[in-house]
Design a protein around this motif. Structure first.
Motif, PDB file in Angstrom:
ATOM      1  N   ASP A 189       0.869  -1.167   0.000  1.00 37.26           N
ATOM      2  CA  ASP A 189       0.000   0.000   0.000  1.00 37.26           C
ATOM      3  C   ASP A 189       0.905   1.216   0.000  1.00 37.26           C
ATOM      4  O   ASP A 189       1.807   1.333   0.842  1.00 37.26           O
ATOM      5  CB  ASP A 189      -0.884   0.021   1.247  1.00 37.26           C
ATOM      6  N   MET A 190       0.693   2.115  -0.953  1.00 36.69           N
ATOM      7  CA  MET A 190       1.519   3.313  -1.069  1.00 36.69           C
ATOM      8  C   MET A 190       0.766   4.352  -1.880  1.00 36.69           C
ATOM      9  O   MET A 190      -0.308   4.076  -2.414  1.00 36.69           O
ATOM     10  CB  MET A 190       2.857   2.978  -1.749  1.00 36.69           C
ATOM     11  N   ALA A 191       1.336   5.539  -1.978  1.00 34.85           N
ATOM     12  CA  ALA A 191       0.733   6.606  -2.782  1.00 34.85           C
ATOM     13  C   ALA A 191       0.667   6.176  -4.239  1.00 34.85           C
ATOM     14  O   ALA A 191       1.608   5.577  -4.770  1.00 34.85           O
ATOM     15  CB  ALA A 191       1.545   7.891  -2.647  1.00 34.85           C
ATOM     16  N   GLN A 192      -0.436   6.478  -4.880  1.00 33.49           N
ATOM     17  CA  GLN A 192      -0.608   6.172  -6.291  1.00 33.49           C
ATOM     18  C   GLN A 192      -0.431   7.428  -7.137  1.00 33.49           C
ATOM     19  O   GLN A 192      -0.494   8.540  -6.641  1.00 33.49           O
ATOM     20  CB  GLN A 192      -1.984   5.553  -6.525  1.00 33.49           C
ATOM     21  N   ASP A 237     -10.404   5.178   7.793  1.00 32.00           N
ATOM     22  CA  ASP A 237     -11.045   4.781   6.529  1.00 32.00           C
ATOM     23  C   ASP A 237     -10.054   4.091   5.596  1.00 32.00           C
ATOM     24  O   ASP A 237     -10.418   3.122   4.908  1.00 32.00           O
ATOM     25  CB  ASP A 237     -11.644   5.997   5.831  1.00 32.00           C
ATOM     26  N   GLU A 238      -8.825   4.585   5.563  1.00 32.11           N
ATOM     27  CA  GLU A 238      -7.815   3.962   4.688  1.00 32.11           C
ATOM     28  C   GLU A 238      -7.516   2.534   5.129  1.00 32.11           C
ATOM     29  O   GLU A 238      -7.364   1.632   4.296  1.00 32.11           O
ATOM     30  CB  GLU A 238      -6.543   4.801   4.680  1.00 32.11           C
ATOM     31  N   LEU A 239      -7.443   2.324   6.418  1.00 30.89           N
ATOM     32  CA  LEU A 239      -7.185   0.974   6.921  1.00 30.89           C
ATOM     33  C   LEU A 239      -8.412   0.081   6.727  1.00 30.89           C
ATOM     34  O   LEU A 239      -8.287  -1.084   6.327  1.00 30.89           O
ATOM     35  CB  LEU A 239      -6.799   1.031   8.395  1.00 30.89           C
ATOM     36  N   THR A 240      -9.584   0.626   6.988  1.00 28.63           N
ATOM     37  CA  THR A 240     -10.811  -0.158   6.834  1.00 28.63           C
ATOM     38  C   THR A 240     -10.984  -0.652   5.402  1.00 28.63           C
ATOM     39  O   THR A 240     -11.494  -1.758   5.169  1.00 28.63           O
ATOM     40  CB  THR A 240     -12.032   0.684   7.252  1.00 28.63           C
ATOM     41  N   SER A 241     -10.551   0.139   4.434  1.00 29.19           N
ATOM     42  CA  SER A 241     -10.713  -0.267   3.029  1.00 29.19           C
ATOM     43  C   SER A 241      -9.950  -1.541   2.700  1.00 29.19           C
ATOM     44  O   SER A 241     -10.264  -2.232   1.729  1.00 29.19           O
ATOM     45  CB  SER A 241     -10.254   0.873   2.100  1.00 29.19           C
ATOM     46  N   TRP A 242      -8.935  -1.865   3.519  1.00 27.14           N
ATOM     47  CA  TRP A 242      -8.144  -3.070   3.282  1.00 27.14           C
ATOM     48  C   TRP A 242      -8.718  -4.304   3.961  1.00 27.14           C
ATOM     49  O   TRP A 242      -8.328  -5.434   3.634  1.00 27.14           O
ATOM     50  CB  TRP A 242      -6.707  -2.852   3.784  1.00 27.14           C
ATOM     51  N   THR A 243      -9.588  -4.142   4.932  1.00 29.92           N
ATOM     52  CA  THR A 243      -9.975  -5.304   5.742  1.00 29.92           C
ATOM     53  C   THR A 243     -10.680  -6.408   4.946  1.00 29.92           C
ATOM     54  O   THR A 243     -10.402  -7.596   5.185  1.00 29.92           O
ATOM     55  CB  THR A 243     -10.820  -4.884   6.957  1.00 29.92           C
ATOM     56  N   CYS A 263       7.375   4.440   9.013  1.00 32.66           N
ATOM     57  CA  CYS A 263       8.223   4.545  10.206  1.00 32.66           C
ATOM     58  C   CYS A 263       8.615   5.994  10.493  1.00 32.66           C
ATOM     59  O   CYS A 263       9.740   6.404  10.235  1.00 32.66           O
ATOM     60  CB  CYS A 263       9.455   3.661  10.049  1.00 32.66           C
ATOM     61  N   CYS A 264       7.710   6.735  11.030  1.00 30.69           N
ATOM     62  CA  CYS A 264       8.012   8.089  11.476  1.00 30.69           C
ATOM     63  C   CYS A 264       7.353   8.272  12.836  1.00 30.69           C
ATOM     64  O   CYS A 264       6.131   8.207  12.951  1.00 30.69           O
ATOM     65  CB  CYS A 264       7.493   9.119  10.485  1.00 30.69           C
ATOM     66  N   GLY A 265       8.154   8.428  13.882  1.00 33.31           N
ATOM     67  CA  GLY A 265       7.609   8.461  15.227  1.00 33.31           C
ATOM     68  C   GLY A 265       6.947   7.129  15.544  1.00 33.31           C
ATOM     69  O   GLY A 265       7.461   6.066  15.215  1.00 33.31           O
ATOM     70  N   ASP A 266       5.758   7.201  16.147  1.00 34.43           N
ATOM     71  CA  ASP A 266       5.053   5.965  16.492  1.00 34.43           C
ATOM     72  C   ASP A 266       3.924   5.659  15.510  1.00 34.43           C
ATOM     73  O   ASP A 266       3.017   4.878  15.819  1.00 34.43           O
ATOM     74  CB  ASP A 266       4.502   6.046  17.919  1.00 34.43           C
ATOM     75  N   ALA A 267       3.989   6.247  14.295  1.00 29.68           N
ATOM     76  CA  ALA A 267       2.895   6.071  13.327  1.00 29.68           C
ATOM     77  C   ALA A 267       2.683   4.612  12.955  1.00 29.68           C
ATOM     78  O   ALA A 267       1.550   4.166  12.773  1.00 29.68           O
ATOM     79  CB  ALA A 267       3.170   6.897  12.068  1.00 29.68           C
ATOM     80  N   SER A 268       3.757   3.849  12.860  1.00 29.46           N
ATOM     81  CA  SER A 268       3.613   2.451  12.437  1.00 29.46           C
ATOM     82  C   SER A 268       2.924   1.612  13.506  1.00 29.46           C
ATOM     83  O   SER A 268       2.023   0.825  13.202  1.00 29.46           O
ATOM     84  CB  SER A 268       4.982   1.858  12.085  1.00 29.46           C
ATOM     85  N   VAL A 269       3.336   1.761  14.761  1.00 31.38           N
ATOM     86  CA  VAL A 269       2.704   0.944  15.804  1.00 31.38           C
ATOM     87  C   VAL A 269       1.261   1.373  16.031  1.00 31.38           C
ATOM     88  O   VAL A 269       0.393   0.523  16.314  1.00 31.38           O
ATOM     89  CB  VAL A 269       3.506   0.981  17.128  1.00 31.38           C
ATOM     90  N   ARG A 270       0.970   2.659  15.888  1.00 36.22           N
ATOM     91  CA  ARG A 270      -0.410   3.111  16.059  1.00 36.22           C
ATOM     92  C   ARG A 270      -1.295   2.556  14.944  1.00 36.22           C
ATOM     93  O   ARG A 270      -2.434   2.128  15.179  1.00 36.22           O
ATOM     94  CB  ARG A 270      -0.482   4.636  16.073  1.00 36.22           C
ATOM     95  N   ALA A 271      -0.787   2.555  13.726  1.00 27.74           N
ATOM     96  CA  ALA A 271      -1.561   1.987  12.609  1.00 27.74           C
ATOM     97  C   ALA A 271      -1.756   0.494  12.794  1.00 27.74           C
ATOM     98  O   ALA A 271      -2.838  -0.044  12.521  1.00 27.74           O
ATOM     99  CB  ALA A 271      -0.857   2.276  11.288  1.00 27.74           C
ATOM    100  N   ALA A 272      -0.706  -0.201  13.256  1.00 26.21           N
ATOM    101  CA  ALA A 272      -0.818  -1.641  13.481  1.00 26.21           C
ATOM    102  C   ALA A 272      -1.834  -1.943  14.574  1.00 26.21           C
ATOM    103  O   ALA A 272      -2.633  -2.889  14.463  1.00 26.21           O
ATOM    104  CB  ALA A 272       0.547  -2.223  13.832  1.00 26.21           C
ATOM    105  N   GLU A 273      -1.820  -1.172  15.641  1.00 27.48           N
ATOM    106  CA  GLU A 273      -2.794  -1.372  16.715  1.00 27.48           C
ATOM    107  C   GLU A 273      -4.217  -1.164  16.198  1.00 27.48           C
ATOM    108  O   GLU A 273      -5.131  -1.930  16.528  1.00 27.48           O
ATOM    109  CB  GLU A 273      -2.497  -0.403  17.860  1.00 27.48           C
ATOM    110  N   GLN A 274      -4.392  -0.137  15.373  1.00 26.22           N
ATOM    111  CA  GLN A 274      -5.725   0.139  14.839  1.00 26.22           C
ATOM    112  C   GLN A 274      -6.156  -0.963  13.875  1.00 26.22           C
ATOM    113  O   GLN A 274      -7.325  -1.388  13.886  1.00 26.22           O
ATOM    114  CB  GLN A 274      -5.739   1.494  14.141  1.00 26.22           C
TER     115      GLN A 274
END
Length: 286
Positions: A189-192, A237-243, A263-274
């Motif tokens: 998943d990345m910018a298109q 919404d971006e994460l939900t679209s993948w479920t 990987c910038c700050g805690d963005a990755s772990v917060r996204a993973a938790e969500q």
């Protein structure tokens, strides 16, 4: 162990360490890994791309995590054709991918280093992230065949960085090539809309494993600093679209690894938790 495992592409990224996600008293090497493994069932070890991993370290990873915790390990840069700094080479070896003796030694050392993870049943996959200049064609097919011979018996996942691999007219051939070698195709998943954007193509090439890596959707992909390229906070919404897609994958393979690389700050772990909450998956470790 089966189902969907959610985690991040590093637990040692300096920005994550500085973010305060690790509590006081758990900020040393052992504490960080134990804290991470109590919250997620899988992680990608990316430091092995930058420097040759060591058997001693892999052994410690096994000792510091609970049964069932899974490591995906990124292949050392020279093994995928990336330029490698001499300072990162073991024992002062030259960073010369044309030297067969050097490559033989590097492959041998890499296999030895991941040995403890394999023997403990903790190795989810070895990620071969090929450079953006490796495009479909006869040369690339030779590279993949050579990689398959070197990694016989390993669980291998492949991420291509040249967009042509997953263009509509090429995708079936790419899937068949990876399936022939028993390699897992990595979806991203990345910018298109950027020249180097990879299509969000998802395909199953092995019954054992599917991998989706979330790079964030920064429009600085392909240029700028690492933080510019990967600085991104996913929205619900971006994460939900993948479920739905991830649940479909889980019905086709033994295991799905969902890994966040923003990987910038805690963005990755917060996204993973969500994402874990959205998928309603548990920790996943025995």
């Amino acid at each position: 162990m089966s189902g969907i495992l959610v985690g991040t592409c590093s637990w040692t990224d300096p920005a994550l360490v500085r973010s305060g996600w690790y509590p006081v008293g758990r900020r040393d090497a052992e504490g960080r890994l134990r804290h991470y493994a109590e919250r997620f069932p899988v992680v990608e070890a990316d430091a092995s791309y930058y420097a040759m991993p060591q058997e001693r370290i892999s052994r410690m990873w096994v000792e510091r995590t609970q049964d069932g915790f899974t490591f995906d390990v990124k292949a050392f840069s020279l093994l995928t054709g990336h330029p490698t700094r001499e300072a990162m080479m073991p024992d002062g070896m030259p960073a010369d991918a044309r030297d067969g003796g050097v490559l033989d030694e590097l492959w041998s050392r890499f296999a030895e280093a991941i040995g403890p993870l394999r023997r403990a049943g903790r190795l989810g996959s070895v990620l071969f992230q090929f450079p953006p200049w490796l495009r479909p064609g006869a040369r690339a097919e030779r590279v993949l065949a050579q990689t398959a011979r070197r990694t016989a018996g390993w669980p291998v996942a492949v991420e291509f960085r040249h967009p042509d691999w997953w263009r509509a007219e090429q995708s079936d051939s790419t899937s068949a090539l990876l399936a022939d070698h028993g390699m897992t195709a990595v979806a991203v998943d990345m910018a298109q809309g950027l020249p180097s954007s990879l299509p969000p193509f998802v395909t199953v090439t092995t019954s054992r494993l599917a991998v989706v890596r979330f790079h964030g959707r920064s429009t600085s992909w392909g240029r700028g600093s690492k933080e510019d390229r990967f600085r991104y906070a996913y929205t619900p919404d971006e994460l939900t679209s993948w479920t739905p897609q991830l649940h479909r994958l889980a019905g086709q393979v033994e295991q799905v690894h969902v890994l966040f690389n923003n990987c910038c700050g805690d963005a990755s772990v917060r996204a993973a938790e969500q994402m874990k909450r959205l998928l309603r998956v548990s920790h996943g470790c025995a």
